[in-house]
Enzyme design. Structure first.
Site, PDB file in Angstrom:
ATOM      1  N   GLY A  27     -36.041   8.270  11.598  1.00  0.00           N
ATOM      2  CA  GLY A  27     -37.676   8.710  11.700  1.00  0.00           C
ATOM      3  C   GLY A  27     -38.531   7.442  11.351  1.00  0.00           C
ATOM      4  N   TYR A 160     -42.718  23.188   2.987  1.00  0.00           N
ATOM      5  CA  TYR A 160     -42.602  21.710   2.372  1.00  0.00           C
ATOM      6  C   TYR A 160     -42.949  21.347   1.256  1.00  0.00           C
ATOM      7  CZ  TYR A 160     -43.734  16.818   3.374  1.00  0.00           C
ATOM      8  OH  TYR A 160     -43.476  15.350   3.264  1.00  0.00           O
ATOM      9  N   TYR A 174     -30.208  16.788 -12.389  1.00  0.00           N
ATOM     10  CA  TYR A 174     -29.147  16.023 -12.227  1.00  0.00           C
ATOM     11  C   TYR A 174     -29.072  14.741 -12.903  1.00  0.00           C
ATOM     12  CZ  TYR A 174     -26.525  18.479  -8.390  1.00  0.00           C
ATOM     13  OH  TYR A 174     -25.783  19.352  -7.644  1.00  0.00           O
TER      14      TYR A 174
HETATM   15  P1  NAD Z   1     -40.220  11.731  10.225  1.00  0.00           P
HETATM   16  O1  NAD Z   1     -40.509  13.089  10.572  1.00  0.00           O
HETATM   17  O2  NAD Z   1     -40.477  10.680  11.158  1.00  0.00           O
HETATM   18  O3  NAD Z   1     -38.959  11.299   9.604  1.00  0.00           O
HETATM   19  C1  NAD Z   1     -37.787  12.377   9.047  1.00  0.00           C
HETATM   20  C2  NAD Z   1     -36.400  12.038   9.458  1.00  0.00           C
HETATM   21  O4  NAD Z   1     -35.760  13.129   9.080  1.00  0.00           O
HETATM   22  C3  NAD Z   1     -36.444  12.268  11.002  1.00  0.00           C
HETATM   23  O5  NAD Z   1     -35.736  11.189  11.542  1.00  0.00           O
HETATM   24  C4  NAD Z   1     -35.695  13.624  11.112  1.00  0.00           C
HETATM   25  O6  NAD Z   1     -35.017  13.698  12.456  1.00  0.00           O
HETATM   26  C5  NAD Z   1     -34.827  13.457   9.932  1.00  0.00           C
HETATM   27  N1  NAD Z   1     -34.267  14.666   9.577  1.00  0.00           N
HETATM   28  C6  NAD Z   1     -34.869  16.011   9.277  1.00  0.00           C
HETATM   29  N2  NAD Z   1     -34.320  17.090   8.827  1.00  0.00           N
HETATM   30  C7  NAD Z   1     -33.072  16.539   8.821  1.00  0.00           C
HETATM   31  C8  NAD Z   1     -31.897  17.011   8.308  1.00  0.00           C
HETATM   32  N3  NAD Z   1     -31.692  18.467   7.793  1.00  0.00           N
HETATM   33  N4  NAD Z   1     -30.892  16.361   8.426  1.00  0.00           N
HETATM   34  C9  NAD Z   1     -30.787  14.724   8.623  1.00  0.00           C
HETATM   35  N5  NAD Z   1     -32.105  14.348   9.039  1.00  0.00           N
HETATM   36  C10 NAD Z   1     -33.053  15.043   9.047  1.00  0.00           C
HETATM   37  O7  NAD Z   1     -41.339  11.615   8.911  1.00  0.00           O
HETATM   38  P2  NAD Z   1     -41.655  10.393   8.000  1.00  0.00           P
HETATM   39  O8  NAD Z   1     -43.195  10.160   8.173  1.00  0.00           O
HETATM   40  O9  NAD Z   1     -40.708   9.078   8.446  1.00  0.00           O
HETATM   41  O10 NAD Z   1     -41.143  10.855   6.486  1.00  0.00           O
HETATM   42  C11 NAD Z   1     -39.829  10.425   5.874  1.00  0.00           C
HETATM   43  C12 NAD Z   1     -39.876  11.140   4.912  1.00  0.00           C
HETATM   44  O11 NAD Z   1     -41.041  10.692   3.751  1.00  0.00           O
HETATM   45  C13 NAD Z   1     -39.913  12.343   4.557  1.00  0.00           C
HETATM   46  O12 NAD Z   1     -38.799  12.946   3.666  1.00  0.00           O
HETATM   47  C14 NAD Z   1     -41.418  12.793   4.166  1.00  0.00           C
HETATM   48  O13 NAD Z   1     -41.415  14.238   3.573  1.00  0.00           O
HETATM   49  C15 NAD Z   1     -41.635  11.564   3.223  1.00  0.00           C
HETATM   50  N6  NAD Z   1     -43.089  11.560   3.377  1.00  0.00           N
HETATM   51  C16 NAD Z   1     -43.747  10.842   4.432  1.00  0.00           C
HETATM   52  C17 NAD Z   1     -45.039  10.864   4.385  1.00  0.00           C
HETATM   53  C18 NAD Z   1     -45.843  10.097   5.303  1.00  0.00           C
HETATM   54  O14 NAD Z   1     -47.158  10.080   5.231  1.00  0.00           O
HETATM   55  N7  NAD Z   1     -45.247   9.447   6.256  1.00  0.00           N
HETATM   56  C19 NAD Z   1     -45.910  11.069   3.363  1.00  0.00           C
HETATM   57  C20 NAD Z   1     -45.185  12.035   2.096  1.00  0.00           C
HETATM   58  C21 NAD Z   1     -43.813  12.088   2.229  1.00  0.00           C
END
Ligand code: NAD
Ligand code: UDP
Length: 337
Positions: A27, A160, A174
């Protein structure tokens, strides 16, 4: 926060940190993290189901003998020998996490149970990518880690928000019950290259719209605020937190510079030289009115603070989308609106 510091320090002495799993590694954030870990000499196993991730995000890493890519859905258990786990798997954009909300909460809750079970078996340290959404529509501003939040438990963002809150809870129990060596970071809005053009989040939407000369879609009157962190700063914070001894968190990671969404739209128009109009659309339900991290804990415990200003980060992100659109972009490349 009550933690058994002795136990964590003992675990630290006996553990290597060489073999690292990144769930959600294909991602936006995950691919930058994989790059950073390889640059630090680690063996990286990138685990992704490619829901919002793309093989192209990590294609340049595939030739590296220390990098492995596995298609796996973390709602199913994972069995690997590993020292550290970054749990990033979860769609992060409202458009994507609301597409299949039941799947989203399964990813957060079952995913947490599976990475925690793995960490317990192999005595790995595991870091949870939590979110500022645990604060909901916050009544306290800026948000410190001690604030318990103001979250609608039954709304369209709950899959979410509540999924991430449940995951934090699982990490803590855990830790308390089984001594699993956990770390929790609460990430505030982060942006940068490799966001999807149709991701639906505000920075990518505005930049893609401005570059195409389409109207910039401001939801509501644009007076809601967010604080935007550039991806390189955020990845630095994740790695620092993983390396901490005797500190579980949670810790906020984000840029405390706060902007209204209308200010962001104007910034993007100026930086791209676009003449796009601003189009006001209805505000989605439960959209938080304000958000800004209190990063005193990150400063104190991690020696971390963001270095990249909004203008500097936006310039790099605009350059990325400019190239991507010129090359034709990945499939389905329309900005969500
Ligand atoms: P993103 O959507 O680009 O990345 C998420 C990744 O997880 C993707 O590659 C997707 O294919 C993978 N994924 C989703 N469901 C899955 C599953 N069931 N099994 C395996 N892979 C799965 O989003 P991001 O911005 O890179 O976010 C990454 C993490 O950081 C997330 O957990 C998100 O909640 C957290 N986060 C991001 C932000 C932000 O602003 N970017 C803010 C708060 C939290
Ligand atoms: N937003 C907007 N136009 C868009 C996309 C988002 O005005 O095209 C607003 C959205 O309503 C929210 C803010 O920008 O108030 C941030 O939205 P995003 O989806 O990026 O992140 P989150 O709401 O999860 O913080």
């Amino acid at each position: 926060m009550t933690i058994d510091e002795n136990r964590l320090i003992y675990n630290d002495e006996i553990r290597s940190d060489h073999r690292v799993v990144v769930t959600g590694g294909a991602g936006f954030l995950g691919s930058h993290l994989c790059e950073r870990l390889l640059a630090r000499g680690k063996d990286v196993l990138c685990v992704d189901n490619f829901f919002t991730g793309r093989k192209e995000n990590v294609a340049h890493l595939v030739g590296d003998p220390r990098f492995e890519l596995v298609r796996h859905d973390i709602t199913h258990p994972l069995f690997v020998e590993v020292d550290r786990i970054y749990n990033l798997a979860c769609p992060a954009s409202p458009v994507h996490y609301q597409y299949n909300p039941v799947k989203t909460i399964k990813t957060s809750v079952l995913g947490a149970i599976h990475v925690l079970g793995l960490a317990k078996r192999v005595k790995a340290r595991v870091l949870q990518a939590s979110t500022s959404e645990v604060y909901g529509n916050p009544a306290v501003h800026p948000q410190p880690e001690g604030y318990w939040g103001h979250v609608n438990p039954i709304g369209i963002r709950s899959c979410y928000d509540e999924g991430k809150r449940a995951a934090e809870y699982l990490f803590m129990d855990y830790h308390r019950q089984n001594g699993v060596d956990v770390r929790i970071v609460r990430i505030f809005n982060t942006y940068g290259p490799r966001m999807l053009p149709n991701d639906g989040r505000v920075v990518s939407n505005f930049i893609v719209q401005a570059l195409r000369g389409d109207p910039l879609t401001v939801y509501g009157d644009g007076s809601q605020t967010r604080s935007f962190c550039y991806v390189d700063d955020l990845v630095d914070g994740l790695v620092r937190m993983m390396d901490q001894v005797g500190f579980v968190g949670p810790v906020n990671l984000g840029n405390p510079a706060e902007f209204t969404i209308l200010e962001l739209a104007q910034r993007v128009r100026e930086l791209t030289g676009s003449r796009s109009e601003i189009r006001f659309l209805p505000l989605p339900a439960d959209d938080p009115e304000q958000r800004r991290p209190d990063i005193a804990v990150a400063r104190d415990r991690l020696g971390w603070e963001p270095r990249v200003s909004l203008d500097e980060g936006l310039e790099k992100t605009v350059a990325y989308f400019d190239r991507l659109l010129a090359e034709g972009g990945p499939a389905g490349g329309g900005a969500a609106g």
